[in-house]
Scaffold this motif. Structure first.
Motif, PDB file in Angstrom:
ATOM      1  N   LEU A  22      -0.006   0.351  11.395  1.00 17.40           N
ATOM      2  CA  LEU A  22       0.598   0.492  10.082  1.00 17.40           C
ATOM      3  C   LEU A  22      -0.493   0.517   9.013  1.00 17.40           C
ATOM      4  O   LEU A  22      -1.399  -0.311   9.029  1.00 17.40           O
ATOM      5  CB  LEU A  22       1.563  -0.673   9.811  1.00 17.40           C
ATOM      6  N   PRO A  23      -0.407   1.451   8.085  1.00 18.81           N
ATOM      7  CA  PRO A  23      -1.386   1.464   7.000  1.00 18.81           C
ATOM      8  C   PRO A  23      -1.136   0.286   6.062  1.00 18.81           C
ATOM      9  O   PRO A  23       0.013  -0.115   5.852  1.00 18.81           O
ATOM     10  CB  PRO A  23      -1.113   2.795   6.289  1.00 18.81           C
ATOM     11  N   TYR A  24      -2.217  -0.281   5.538  1.00 19.04           N
ATOM     12  CA  TYR A  24      -2.061  -1.411   4.619  1.00 19.04           C
ATOM     13  C   TYR A  24      -3.260  -1.508   3.702  1.00 19.04           C
ATOM     14  O   TYR A  24      -4.340  -1.016   4.018  1.00 19.04           O
ATOM     15  CB  TYR A  24      -1.866  -2.719   5.387  1.00 19.04           C
ATOM     16  N   GLU A  25      -3.020  -2.142   2.569  1.00 17.37           N
ATOM     17  CA  GLU A  25      -4.076  -2.423   1.615  1.00 17.37           C
ATOM     18  C   GLU A  25      -4.628  -3.818   1.926  1.00 17.37           C
ATOM     19  O   GLU A  25      -3.869  -4.790   1.926  1.00 17.37           O
ATOM     20  CB  GLU A  25      -3.546  -2.395   0.183  1.00 17.37           C
ATOM     21  N   ALA A  26      -5.902  -3.892   2.166  1.00 21.46           N
ATOM     22  CA  ALA A  26      -6.518  -5.181   2.509  1.00 21.46           C
ATOM     23  C   ALA A  26      -6.305  -6.212   1.407  1.00 21.46           C
ATOM     24  O   ALA A  26      -6.097  -7.391   1.691  1.00 21.46           O
ATOM     25  CB  ALA A  26      -8.007  -4.996   2.787  1.00 21.46           C
TER      26      ALA A  26
END
Length: 104
Positions: A22-26
């Motif tokens: 899943l793409p995510y913002e750190a």
């Protein structure tokens, strides 16, 4: 390894998000990692009775619920979402004590 065994190996929110690709913002995860994991856990518990037995279908449900948990904190914040009990402790509490219950 079975799906359950693979899940047991995951420790951090980043591990879960990477496992499900899943793409995510750190920056979102850094601030909210425990909240995301707790919300994910809550979502899993809510749907436990209807969880599919098929491993592929179960993976899809887990991925959807993790996405939902993560998105909750992209669109909001921890204080608004109030995942943990500590956020509810400052709220006003009401209690009723009947006059007959008061003894002198």
């Amino acid at each position: 390894m079975s799906f359950e065994e693979e899940m047991e190996e995951l420790e951090s929110a980043e591990d879960f998000l990477q496992y499900f690709q899943l793409p995510y913002e750190a920056s979102v995860v850094h601030v909210n990692r425990l909240h995301i994991l707790q919300r994910f856990h809550n979502y899993l518990q809510q749907g436990a009775d209807s969880m599919p037995e098929d491993e592929t279908a179960k993976r899809a449900v887990y991925s959807k619920l993790l996405t939902r948990a993560y998105q909750d904190f992209v669109d909001s914040d921890a204080q608004t979402e109030k995942v943990f009990k500590v956020f509810h402790m400052g709220e006003a509490q009401t209690a009723f004590v009947a006059l007959s219950d008061i003894k002198t």
